[in-house]
Design a protein around this motif. Structure first.
Motif, PDB file in Angstrom:
ATOM      1  N   LEU A   1       8.165  36.373  48.408  1.00 44.84           N
ATOM      2  CA  LEU A   1       7.268  37.317  49.067  1.00 44.84           C
ATOM      3  C   LEU A   1       5.910  36.685  49.343  1.00 44.84           C
ATOM      4  CD1 LEU A   1       8.061  40.581  47.058  1.00 44.84           C
ATOM      5  CD2 LEU A   1       8.730  40.039  49.414  1.00 44.84           C
ATOM      6  N   ILE A   2       5.443  35.878  48.392  1.00 45.24           N
ATOM      7  CA  ILE A   2       4.147  35.215  48.580  1.00 45.24           C
ATOM      8  C   ILE A   2       4.223  34.233  49.745  1.00 45.24           C
ATOM      9  CG2 ILE A   2       2.432  33.742  47.485  1.00 45.24           C
ATOM     10  CD1 ILE A   2       3.257  34.949  44.811  1.00 45.24           C
ATOM     11  N   VAL A   3       5.331  33.470  49.802  1.00 47.11           N
ATOM     12  CA  VAL A   3       5.490  32.504  50.883  1.00 47.11           C
ATOM     13  C   VAL A   3       5.569  33.209  52.236  1.00 47.11           C
ATOM     14  CG1 VAL A   3       6.997  30.726  51.842  1.00 47.11           C
ATOM     15  CG2 VAL A   3       6.571  30.811  49.373  1.00 47.11           C
ATOM     16  N   LEU A   4       6.358  34.298  52.311  1.00 48.17           N
ATOM     17  CA  LEU A   4       6.490  35.036  53.566  1.00 48.17           C
ATOM     18  C   LEU A   4       5.161  35.641  53.996  1.00 48.17           C
ATOM     19  CD1 LEU A   4       9.925  36.837  53.032  1.00 48.17           C
ATOM     20  CD2 LEU A   4       9.433  34.911  54.545  1.00 48.17           C
ATOM     21  N   GLY A   5       4.397  36.173  53.030  1.00 50.51           N
ATOM     22  CA  GLY A   5       3.094  36.734  53.359  1.00 50.51           C
ATOM     23  C   GLY A   5       2.134  35.682  53.883  1.00 50.51           C
TER      24      GLY A   5
ATOM     25  N   LEU B   1      13.433  40.751  44.177  1.00 53.80           N
ATOM     26  CA  LEU B   1      12.912  41.106  42.858  1.00 53.80           C
ATOM     27  C   LEU B   1      13.064  39.952  41.874  1.00 53.80           C
ATOM     28  CD1 LEU B   1      14.168  44.797  42.511  1.00 53.80           C
ATOM     29  CD2 LEU B   1      11.820  44.005  42.890  1.00 53.80           C
ATOM     30  N   VAL B   2      14.135  39.202  42.055  1.00 55.63           N
ATOM     31  CA  VAL B   2      14.338  38.054  41.170  1.00 55.63           C
ATOM     32  C   VAL B   2      13.493  36.869  41.632  1.00 55.63           C
ATOM     33  CG1 VAL B   2      16.050  36.414  40.304  1.00 55.63           C
ATOM     34  CG2 VAL B   2      16.655  38.834  40.562  1.00 55.63           C
ATOM     35  N   ASN B   3      13.467  36.633  42.934  1.00 55.17           N
ATOM     36  CA  ASN B   3      12.721  35.509  43.494  1.00 55.17           C
ATOM     37  C   ASN B   3      11.428  36.030  44.140  1.00 55.17           C
ATOM     38  OD1 ASN B   3      14.973  33.216  43.346  1.00 55.17           O
ATOM     39  ND2 ASN B   3      15.957  35.057  44.140  1.00 55.17           N
ATOM     40  N   TRP B   4      10.529  36.557  43.336  1.00 54.58           N
ATOM     41  CA  TRP B   4       9.311  37.190  43.846  1.00 54.58           C
ATOM     42  C   TRP B   4       8.392  36.207  44.570  1.00 54.58           C
ATOM     43  CZ3 TRP B   4       5.173  34.721  41.803  1.00 54.58           C
ATOM     44  CH2 TRP B   4       5.374  34.018  40.605  1.00 54.58           C
ATOM     45  N   TRP B   5       8.517  34.933  44.250  1.00 54.87           N
ATOM     46  CA  TRP B   5       7.670  33.947  44.909  1.00 54.87           C
ATOM     47  C   TRP B   5       7.910  33.887  46.415  1.00 54.87           C
ATOM     48  CZ3 TRP B   5      10.634  30.509  47.500  1.00 54.87           C
ATOM     49  CH2 TRP B   5      11.970  30.377  47.082  1.00 54.87           C
TER      50      TRP B   5
ATOM     51  N   VAL C   1      19.189  42.248  49.564  1.00 57.83           N
ATOM     52  CA  VAL C   1      17.939  41.535  49.836  1.00 57.83           C
ATOM     53  C   VAL C   1      16.856  41.938  48.843  1.00 57.83           C
ATOM     54  CG1 VAL C   1      16.092  41.256  51.536  1.00 57.83           C
ATOM     55  CG2 VAL C   1      18.478  41.198  52.276  1.00 57.83           C
ATOM     56  N   ILE C   2      16.747  43.257  48.580  1.00 58.73           N
ATOM     57  CA  ILE C   2      15.732  43.729  47.626  1.00 58.73           C
ATOM     58  C   ILE C   2      15.980  43.154  46.239  1.00 58.73           C
ATOM     59  CG2 ILE C   2      14.832  45.784  46.475  1.00 58.73           C
ATOM     60  CD1 ILE C   2      15.325  47.314  49.090  1.00 58.73           C
ATOM     61  N   SER C   3      17.231  43.157  45.848  1.00 59.45           N
ATOM     62  CA  SER C   3      17.562  42.610  44.524  1.00 59.45           C
ATOM     63  C   SER C   3      17.206  41.130  44.445  1.00 59.45           C
ATOM     64  CB  SER C   3      19.057  42.813  44.230  1.00 59.45           C
ATOM     65  OG  SER C   3      19.391  44.189  44.269  1.00 59.45           O
TER      66      SER C   3
END
Length: 239
Positions: A63-67, A57-61, A52-54
Motif C-alpha cells: 500500500l505504501i509503494v502504491l501510494g 493486509l498481509v503485505n501492507w508495505w 486482494v484485501i487479504s
C-alpha cells in the motif's frame, strides 16, 4: 357359416401437439439466465476482492509503494499540465496568420483560427461551437472588458475572388445571437468579401463586419479586433 366380426383394433391415441414456448416464457428464461450470469460474476468479483484485501493486509508495505507511485504520477501530470498551459499562452500571445494560410484552411479549421485569435487578444473563454445546430454562431467569446461576442465565420477558398457573403447570413446570426447567446457584439468575419447590401443592413441591425482587409490586419498584427472595428459598444454597466 356365421359371419364373424373382424377383430377390434384399438386406434392409436392422437398425439398432442407439442407445447410451444410463449414469448412470456422465453422472457422469463432469458431473465433467469441473466440473473444466473450476474450472480456468478458477482460471486467471482467478491472472491477476487476478498483475495486482494487479504493479500494487502498481509503485505501492507505494498500500500505504501502504491501510494508513493500514485503521488509521483499525480505530481508529474500536474507539472506537465501546467507546462502545457504556459506554452499555450506563449503560443497564443505570439499567434500570427497570413492570408494565404487562412485561405488554405478548411472552413472548420478557419473557425478554430478565429477562436485562437480571440484567445490571443485576451478572450480566455473563447470557444468554437460551429456545426449542426449552432444557430448561426460559430465562435463565442467574452473580451477583457466583459462584452460577449457571437461570431459567424464565413470561409471562402478563393478569398475575395469567391462568392460574396450576402444578407441572409447576416439575418441568420442576427436572429439568434442576442436572443440565444445574449451577445453584446454580433460579428460576421470572412476571408472574402461582403455584398454591397451587407454594410447598410449591418448598420441597421447594429452588427459588425470584418472583411478580408480587416481580417488581414487583425490576424497578422498585434492589435485586438475591437480596436479595428468602428462603433464598438462600451461594456455594460455593472460589469
Amino acid at each position: 357359416m356365421a359371419n364373424r366380426r373382424p377383430p377390434y383394433r384399438r386406434r392409436p391415441a392422437a398425439r398432442r401437439p407439442a407445447r410451444r414456448s410463449t414469448p412470456s416464457r422465453r422472457r422469463r428464461q432469458h431473465r433467469d439466465n441473466q440473473l444466473l450470469v450476474t450472480g456468478f460474476i458477482t460471486v467471482v468479483g467478491l472472491s477476487l476482492a476478498w483475495a486482494v484485501i487479504s493479500w494487502l493486509l498481509v503485505n501492507w508495505w505494498a500500500l505504501i509503494v502504491l501510494g508513493a507511485l500514485a503521488a509521483l504520477g499525480g505530481t508529474v501530470w500536474v507539472h506537465r499540465y501546467r507546462q502545457q498551459q504556459a506554452w499555450d499562452r506563449v503560443r497564443q500571445q505570439g499567434l500570427r496568420y497570413g492570408l494565404p494560410q487562412l485561405d488554405a484552411l478548411h472552413h472548420r479549421d478557419f473557425e478554430y483560427a478565429i477562436r485562437d485569435l480571440m484567445r490571443r487578444d485576451g478572450c480566455t473563454d473563447a470557444r468554437q461551437i460551429g456545426g449542426a445546430g449552432d444557430n448561426g454562431a460559430d465562435v463565442l467569446a467574452t473580451d477583457p472588458l466583459g462584452r460577449s461576442w457571437a461570431i459567424q465565420v464565413k470561409h471562402r477558398r478563393d478569398g475575395d475572388r469567391g462568392s460574396p457573403v450576402g444578407t441572409p447570413d447576416l439575418q441568420r446570426v442576427n436572429g439568434t445571437a442576442r436572443q440565444l447567446y445574449g451577445a453584446d457584439i454580433v460579428l460576421v468575419v470572412t476571408n472574402g468579401r461582403f455584398s454591397t447590401r451587407c454594410a447598410p443592413l449591418a448598420a441597421q441591425l447594429h452588427m459588425h463586419l470584418a472583411d478580408r482587409r480587416t481580417l488581414a490586419a487583425w490576424a497578422s498584427g498585434g492589435r485586438p479586433l475591437w480596436e479595428l472595428l468602428p462603433k464598438i459598444p462600451p461594456p455594460r454597466k455593472g460589469r
